[in-house]
Design a protein around this motif. Structure first.
Motif, short mmCIF file in Angstrom:
data_model
loop_
_atom_site.label_atom_id
_atom_site.label_comp_id
_atom_site.label_asym_id
_atom_site.label_seq_id
_atom_site.Cartn_x
_atom_site.Cartn_y
_atom_site.Cartn_z
N ARG A 262 -17.92 -9.87 -2.96
CA ARG A 262 -17.21 -9.15 -4.02
C ARG A 262 -15.74 -8.92 -3.66
NH1 ARG A 262 -20.69 -4.39 -7.03
NH2 ARG A 262 -22.11 -5.80 -8.14
N LYS A 263 -14.92 -9.07 -4.68
CA LYS A 263 -13.48 -8.89 -4.51
C LYS A 263 -12.96 -7.90 -5.55
CE LYS A 263 -12.61 -13.50 -2.59
NZ LYS A 263 -14.04 -13.87 -2.46
N GLY A 264 -11.76 -7.46 -5.33
CA GLY A 264 -11.09 -6.57 -6.27
C GLY A 264 -9.60 -6.75 -6.17
N MET A 265 -8.86 -5.83 -6.72
CA MET A 265 -7.40 -5.89 -6.67
C MET A 265 -6.89 -4.68 -5.90
SD MET A 265 -4.70 -7.59 -7.44
CE MET A 265 -5.41 -8.79 -8.58
N GLN A 266 -6.14 -4.95 -4.83
CA GLN A 266 -5.56 -3.86 -4.06
C GLN A 266 -4.42 -3.22 -4.84
OE1 GLN A 266 -5.39 -4.75 0.46
NE2 GLN A 266 -5.15 -6.74 -0.52
N MET A 267 -4.42 -1.89 -4.82
CA MET A 267 -3.41 -1.13 -5.54
C MET A 267 -2.48 -0.44 -4.56
SD MET A 267 -4.48 -1.87 -8.56
CE MET A 267 -3.53 -0.80 -9.66
N HIS A 268 -1.21 -0.37 -4.93
CA HIS A 268 -0.24 0.35 -4.12
C HIS A 268 -0.62 1.83 -4.07
CE1 HIS A 268 3.64 2.07 -2.91
NE2 HIS A 268 3.94 0.86 -2.46
N PRO A 269 -0.39 2.51 -2.91
CA PRO A 269 -0.72 3.94 -2.83
C PRO A 269 -0.12 4.78 -3.95
CG PRO A 269 -0.22 3.09 -0.65
CD PRO A 269 0.08 1.98 -1.61
N ALA A 270 1.01 4.35 -4.49
CA ALA A 270 1.65 5.11 -5.57
C ALA A 270 0.81 5.11 -6.84
CB ALA A 270 3.04 4.54 -5.87
N TYR A 271 -0.17 4.18 -6.93
CA TYR A 271 -1.01 4.15 -8.12
C TYR A 271 -1.76 5.46 -8.30
CZ TYR A 271 -4.76 2.84 -11.31
OH TYR A 271 -5.64 2.82 -12.36
N LYS A 272 -2.22 6.04 -7.20
CA LYS A 272 -2.94 7.32 -7.30
C LYS A 272 -2.03 8.40 -7.88
CE LYS A 272 -5.82 10.60 -4.79
NZ LYS A 272 -6.56 10.90 -3.55
N ASP A 273 -0.75 8.38 -7.49
CA ASP A 273 0.19 9.35 -8.07
C ASP A 273 0.27 9.19 -9.58
OD1 ASP A 273 0.83 10.37 -5.56
OD2 ASP A 273 2.48 8.96 -5.26
N SER A 274 0.22 7.94 -10.04
CA SER A 274 0.30 7.70 -11.49
C SER A 274 -0.96 8.18 -12.20
CB SER A 274 0.55 6.22 -11.79
OG SER A 274 -0.62 5.44 -11.60
N VAL A 275 -2.11 8.05 -11.52
CA VAL A 275 -3.37 8.54 -12.10
C VAL A 275 -3.34 10.05 -12.25
CG1 VAL A 275 -5.85 8.80 -11.66
CG2 VAL A 275 -4.74 6.60 -11.24
#
Length: 402
Positions: A323-336
């Motif tokens: 299984r694979k996915g897409m790595q997100m930049h740590p700043a993505y959590k800030d946007s959430v």
């Protein structure tokens, strides 16, 4: 200040491509030793089957009987995740069975999924287990099983008690039958009961709406989600009534239900005693473990979407290590969290995300002057007017972030 209203949180964020880092392998993430030092997480389980397709719906679902092995595949997927120490050490605060219609599954399939979750994962003491359901699929024997297995929250897709409205939306059963099933479930006394309400559908009158609100109040439901009908190409229902009617009905709901003891928990949900841990944890940036065909979520910065095709999903479970996915930049959590603040009815606290703080201040001044927000201590809370335009405001502010 605004001419076009966005009605859903899915439309409320700016382009997310800037947060993408590139493909990642799930196994690598799960083997990270430091992956457990996080806040309590959530679990989303997708059941993409429906016995009837509602005319307003464009969700990831299909009109078919559940596959006989679907419950076993989800249990296998749970055990796959549970074989990793990093997942065993995670603590989950909420589980949400969504769809589709989760209660199309056989009673024993639902039971073994719930039991596998509790066997393989750790949960907080008062963890929330939510079952999304229609009235017609929620049988008395399933209700008894959910009580036995510790389910403590139901989200019931009623939409309206008005029979003509139910006909337009292709709902099964009458408004009276829906009301009686909710009353039966509420009187069972072991779970919070919430329902979905759709308003501003074709030919709905204010009187029709007020009758729906009266029934919600008389049932003393824990909460209700309120959705203005959205015009979408994929749906079969006629177009919603216009913006003026939309606004009038929204304010009727807000003012009537606040007088009845309800309050806004988020832009599209009013509650009396429903804490809705699943969505509130997500608003605060919690990880979400996705289970089932078509389920989406993220773990340790890896965003994933399980295949919706059943054969592909079965293969992904059998070949879990690939299984694979897409790595997100740590700043993505800030946007959430930024979006989550707005969904909870407040302007985002993290103003450092704005590219141009002076431009933000200019918009803030307009929002205050035109009474979209009011200041409470150090926070800015959306008024009823602000909540009505909340997803539009969210989109405007998100576009200003770095």
């Amino acid at each position: 200040m605004f001419n076009s209203r966005l009605k859903t949180h899915h439309s409320a964020m700016a382009e997310g491509a800037k947060y993408l880092k590139g493909p990642g392998v799930l196994m690598d993430v799960l083997e990270q030793k430091n992956s457990t030092n996080r806040q309590p997480a959530t679990i989303y389980i997708h059941v993409p089957f429906c016995s009837k397709i509602c005319s307003f719906c464009n969700m990831r679902r299909s009109l078919q009987e559940p596959h006989s092995n679907y419950g076993d595949w989800i249990v296998e997927e749970i055990r796959n995740y549970g074989s990793y120490t990093s997942v065993k050490e995670m603590v989950f605060d909420a589980v949400y069975f969504g769809g589709g219609t989760p209660t199309t599954l056989d009673k024993e399939d639902l039971r073994k999924i719930i039991r596998a979750l509790k066997e393989c994962f750790r949960f907080t003491e008062n963890a929330e287990f939510t079952i999304e359901t229609t009235v017609s699929e929620l049988t008395e024997d399933k209700i008894a099983m959910f009580w036995e297995e510790g389910v403590n929250r139901f989200s019931v897709g009623v939409q309206t008690f008005h029979d003509e409205g139910r006909r337009q939306m292709n709902r099964i059963g009458s408004g009276r039958q829906a009301f009686e099933k909710l009353r039966y479930l509420k009187n069972a006394g072991f779970a919070t009961v919430s329902m979905d309400l759709i308003y501003n559908y074709p030919n709905q009158t204010v009187g029709d709406l007020m009758e729906d609100l009266k029934k919600i109040t008389s049932l003393e439901l824990g909460g209700f989600s309120m959705y203005s009908l959205i015009n979408m190409k994929e749906t079969k229902i006629d177009e919603a009534q216009g913006l003026k009617n939309d606004e009038e009905m929204f304010f009727r709901i807000a003012e009537t239900m606040e007088r009845s003891g309800y309050r806004f928990l988020e832009l599209t949900k009013m509650v009396r005693d429903d804490t809705y841990k699943y969505i509130m944890n997500r608003h605060y940036g919690a990880d979400t473990l996705p289970l089932g065909a078509g389920a989406g979520g993220s773990i340790c910065g890896l965003a994933m979407m399980n295949p919706i095709d059943l054969r592909e999903y079965q293969t992904s479970v059998a070949e879990f290590g690939n299984r694979k996915g897409m790595q997100m930049h740590p700043a993505y959590k800030d946007s959430v969290i930024f979006k989550g603040d707005l969904q909870r009815g407040y302007l985002p606290r993290n103003t450092a995300l704005y590219k141009d703080y002076e431009a933000y201040q200019a918009i803030l001044s307009k929002l205050l002057a035109e009474h979209y927000v009011v200041k409470e201590g150090e926070e800015y809370r959306l008024t009823h007017k602000g909540i009505f335009w909340g997803n539009t405001i969210s989109r405007e502010l998100a576009a200003m972030t770095q």
